[in-house]
Motif scaffolding. Structure first.
Motif, PDB file in Angstrom:
ATOM      1  N   HIS A 116       3.466 -20.053   5.701  1.00 56.05           N
ATOM      2  CA  HIS A 116       3.118 -19.720   4.211  1.00 56.05           C
ATOM      3  C   HIS A 116       2.449 -18.155   4.484  1.00 56.05           C
ATOM      4  N   ALA A 117       1.445 -18.014   5.416  1.00 60.61           N
ATOM      5  CA  ALA A 117       0.747 -16.648   5.307  1.00 60.61           C
ATOM      6  C   ALA A 117       1.699 -15.522   5.682  1.00 60.61           C
ATOM      7  N   ALA A 118       2.662 -15.688   6.801  1.00 58.64           N
ATOM      8  CA  ALA A 118       3.553 -14.676   7.347  1.00 58.64           C
ATOM      9  C   ALA A 118       4.643 -14.366   6.167  1.00 58.64           C
ATOM     10  N   LEU A 119       5.235 -15.441   5.425  1.00 59.41           N
ATOM     11  CA  LEU A 119       6.036 -15.556   4.365  1.00 59.41           C
ATOM     12  C   LEU A 119       5.343 -14.571   3.301  1.00 59.41           C
ATOM     13  N   ALA A 120       4.036 -14.686   2.874  1.00 63.64           N
ATOM     14  CA  ALA A 120       3.717 -14.162   1.763  1.00 63.64           C
ATOM     15  C   ALA A 120       3.437 -12.577   2.124  1.00 63.64           C
ATOM     16  N   VAL A 121       3.250 -12.243   3.627  1.00 61.93           N
ATOM     17  CA  VAL A 121       3.178 -10.765   3.832  1.00 61.93           C
ATOM     18  C   VAL A 121       4.733 -10.230   3.361  1.00 61.93           C
ATOM     19  N   LEU A 122       5.871 -11.013   3.770  1.00 62.04           N
ATOM     20  CA  LEU A 122       7.001 -10.396   3.793  1.00 62.04           C
ATOM     21  C   LEU A 122       7.484 -10.307   2.191  1.00 62.04           C
ATOM     22  N   LYS A 123       7.000 -11.262   1.251  1.00 67.93           N
ATOM     23  CA  LYS A 123       7.124 -11.125  -0.036  1.00 67.93           C
ATOM     24  C   LYS A 123       6.543  -9.960  -0.751  1.00 67.93           C
ATOM     25  N   GLY A 124       5.207  -9.821  -0.276  1.00 68.93           N
ATOM     26  CA  GLY A 124       4.409  -8.678  -0.865  1.00 68.93           C
ATOM     27  C   GLY A 124       5.160  -7.561  -0.374  1.00 68.93           C
ATOM     28  N   PHE A 125       5.600  -7.232   0.614  1.00 72.52           N
ATOM     29  CA  PHE A 125       6.377  -5.889   1.028  1.00 72.52           C
ATOM     30  C   PHE A 125       7.563  -5.804   0.135  1.00 72.52           C
ATOM     31  N   ARG A 126       8.279  -6.975  -0.200  1.00 69.78           N
ATOM     32  CA  ARG A 126       9.289  -6.757  -1.124  1.00 69.78           C
ATOM     33  C   ARG A 126       8.869  -6.484  -2.630  1.00 69.78           C
ATOM     34  N   ASN A 127       7.716  -7.023  -2.988  1.00 71.26           N
ATOM     35  CA  ASN A 127       7.063  -6.681  -4.398  1.00 71.26           C
ATOM     36  C   ASN A 127       6.683  -5.500  -4.462  1.00 71.26           C
ATOM     37  N   GLY A 128       5.957  -4.949  -3.435  1.00 70.55           N
ATOM     38  CA  GLY A 128       5.612  -3.607  -3.567  1.00 70.55           C
ATOM     39  C   GLY A 128       6.586  -2.538  -3.534  1.00 70.55           C
ATOM     40  N   ALA A 129       7.826  -2.742  -2.877  1.00 67.44           N
ATOM     41  CA  ALA A 129       8.713  -1.787  -3.158  1.00 67.44           C
ATOM     42  C   ALA A 129       9.274  -1.797  -4.483  1.00 67.44           C
ATOM     43  N   VAL A 130       9.609  -3.161  -4.831  1.00 65.35           N
ATOM     44  CA  VAL A 130      10.338  -3.079  -6.200  1.00 65.35           C
ATOM     45  C   VAL A 130       9.457  -2.638  -7.334  1.00 65.35           C
ATOM     46  N   TYR A 131       8.009  -2.987  -7.248  1.00 63.12           N
ATOM     47  CA  TYR A 131       7.300  -2.499  -8.315  1.00 63.12           C
ATOM     48  C   TYR A 131       7.009  -1.117  -8.250  1.00 63.12           C
ATOM     49  N   ARG A 168       8.147   2.962  -1.096  1.00 61.42           N
ATOM     50  CA  ARG A 168       7.721   2.816   0.425  1.00 61.42           C
ATOM     51  C   ARG A 168       6.347   2.681   0.606  1.00 61.42           C
ATOM     52  N   ASN A 169       5.637   3.694   0.048  1.00 58.61           N
ATOM     53  CA  ASN A 169       3.972   3.598   0.268  1.00 58.61           C
ATOM     54  C   ASN A 169       3.342   2.293  -0.433  1.00 58.61           C
ATOM     55  N   LEU A 170       3.773   1.843  -1.374  1.00 60.32           N
ATOM     56  CA  LEU A 170       3.249   0.747  -1.952  1.00 60.32           C
ATOM     57  C   LEU A 170       3.786  -0.617  -1.091  1.00 60.32           C
ATOM     58  N   ALA A 171       5.024  -0.715  -0.749  1.00 61.93           N
ATOM     59  CA  ALA A 171       5.545  -1.715   0.010  1.00 61.93           C
ATOM     60  C   ALA A 171       4.718  -1.654   1.478  1.00 61.93           C
ATOM     61  N   TYR A 172       4.425  -0.528   2.045  1.00 66.34           N
ATOM     62  CA  TYR A 172       3.629  -0.616   3.241  1.00 66.34           C
ATOM     63  C   TYR A 172       2.242  -1.193   2.853  1.00 66.34           C
ATOM     64  N   PHE A 173       1.459  -0.583   1.968  1.00 63.51           N
ATOM     65  CA  PHE A 173       0.264  -0.864   1.683  1.00 63.51           C
ATOM     66  C   PHE A 173       0.091  -2.449   1.576  1.00 63.51           C
ATOM     67  N   VAL A 174       0.937  -3.063   0.571  1.00 66.19           N
ATOM     68  CA  VAL A 174       0.857  -4.303   0.537  1.00 66.19           C
ATOM     69  C   VAL A 174       0.863  -5.186   1.874  1.00 66.19           C
ATOM     70  N   PHE A 175       2.138  -4.755   2.520  1.00 66.42           N
ATOM     71  CA  PHE A 175       2.110  -5.359   3.708  1.00 66.42           C
ATOM     72  C   PHE A 175       0.781  -5.235   4.830  1.00 66.42           C
ATOM     73  N   ALA A 199      -9.700  -4.887   4.580  1.00 65.13           N
ATOM     74  CA  ALA A 199      -8.316  -4.785   4.595  1.00 65.13           C
ATOM     75  C   ALA A 199      -7.894  -3.501   3.941  1.00 65.13           C
ATOM     76  N   ALA A 200      -8.280  -3.387   2.587  1.00 64.55           N
ATOM     77  CA  ALA A 200      -7.930  -2.241   1.612  1.00 64.55           C
ATOM     78  C   ALA A 200      -8.239  -1.020   2.129  1.00 64.55           C
ATOM     79  N   CYS A 201      -9.440  -0.593   2.718  1.00 65.00           N
ATOM     80  CA  CYS A 201      -9.823   0.338   3.408  1.00 65.00           C
ATOM     81  C   CYS A 201      -8.995   0.775   4.295  1.00 65.00           C
ATOM     82  N   ILE A 202      -8.470  -0.052   5.422  1.00 64.08           N
ATOM     83  CA  ILE A 202      -7.339   0.427   6.584  1.00 64.08           C
ATOM     84  C   ILE A 202      -6.245   0.644   5.818  1.00 64.08           C
ATOM     85  N   GLY A 203      -5.713  -0.112   4.745  1.00 60.42           N
ATOM     86  CA  GLY A 203      -4.413   0.253   4.532  1.00 60.42           C
ATOM     87  C   GLY A 203      -4.359   1.407   3.372  1.00 60.42           C
TER      88      GLY A 203
END
Length: 304
Positions: A116-131, A168-175, A199-203
């Motif tokens: 679940h954790a790894a899949l959540a990271v992938l879906k976060g990347f997808r949602n960041g790109a779309v949004y 791209r930037n939003l997708a990378y940050f969420v990932f 985590a947000a500071c590093i991103g």
């Protein structure tokens, strides 16, 4: 003694022979009506019609030249799908079965809690790109056609580049953020508030650290929301007393007073898109030559 006409067979006519169904047995009648059949086998309907048409144009049960030449082409006609046999149906169904099996395997994988954790990271990347694309594309479209000059191709290229960068930037940050959150929770066995901040500071450092137009707009957008959020949090925690009246009118007055003071006397400190907007509102409205650039256009064509 009756005399038969030339070209017609004596005895039963060809039409009456065509009405007779093909025989499964031996004999000349059976052989002339169609190919031999095994016991209990029947002709398909279209085969009976074909042989009737052939026999109707034959003489003494023998096919004429043109019909004899046409027979192989008739026999090569493709059979209907229902009579093509199980092989054809299996070939068509094989692709659908493989796709369904793949979908079932993917759905089974998505239901596994250990992933679940790894899949959540992938879906976060997808949602960041779309949004990011949804937010930036309309804004870039309006701002480009309102305030930028150049050819249509240059404008469309600018819109596409801004949309791509934001997405791209939003997708990378969420990932990055969700990946670091999952890693910290895995290492410490629980989730604490500092994990989110770290985590947000590093991103933010890795993804939004470059000072460009897109990142500046995003950071300023977040800054205004942060100030409002911190103000409300201070009231909720009791650090600031609850105001007796709504403070929003005072805040609006201070913000507009500050931004116009900066625009009039320290314009270079403002973000470029804000400068363009305020120039259009406050500077361009001081200049006109006739009714065309007073009501219809902002500037005359020869002055652009």
């Amino acid at each position: 003694m009756t005399r038969s006409r030339p070209g017609r067979p004596a005895g039963p006519t060809a039409a009456s022979a065509a009405r007779a169904p093909p025989s499964a047995g031996g004999g000349e009648a059976g052989r002339s009506a169609g190919p031999p059949l095994a016991a209990g086998q029947t002709f398909p309907t279209y085969e009976r019609l074909r042989w009737r048409r052939l026999l109707a144009k034959s003489v003494d049960g023998q096919l004429k030249g043109p019909m004899r030449m046409a027979e192989p082409r008739l026999r090569k006609r493709a059979l209907p799908a229902a009579e093509a046999g199980p092989g054809g149906r299996c070939a068509m169904a094989g692709g659908g079965d493989a796709l369904r099996a793949l979908l079932r395997a993917a759905n089974a994988l998505l239901q596994q809690r250990r992933y679940h954790a790894a899949l959540a990271v992938l879906k976060g990347f997808r949602n960041g790109a779309v949004y990011g694309a949804k937010i930036r594309a309309p804004h870039a479209l309006v701002m480009t056609f309102l305030f930028k000059s150049g050819s249509l191709r240059e404008k469309l290229k600018s819109i596409a580049q801004a949309t791509y960068t934001h997405s791209r930037n939003l997708a990378y940050f969420v990932f990055t953020y969700k990946g670091l959150m999952a890693l910290q929770s895995q290492l410490q066995g629980k989730k604490i508030p500092f994990h989110s901040f770290f985590a947000a500071c590093i991103g933010g450092w890795l993804v939004f650290g470059e000072n460009n137009a897109i990142n500046s707009q995003i950071i300023m957008y977040l800054l205004s929301r942060i100030l409002f959020g911190l103000s409300r949090l201070a009231v909720e925690k009791g650090y600031v007393p609850q105001p007796k009246q709504d403070p929003f009118p005072l805040v609006a007055a201070l913000i507009w007073g500050t931004v116009l003071w900066l625009f009039e006397y320290h314009r270079q400190t403002l973000q470029p898109s804000l400068q363009s907007s305020m120039t259009y509102l406050y500077d361009d409205s001081n200049v006109w030559h006739d009714i065309s650039d007073f009501l219809i256009y902002n500037k005359r064509t020869d002055s652009k």
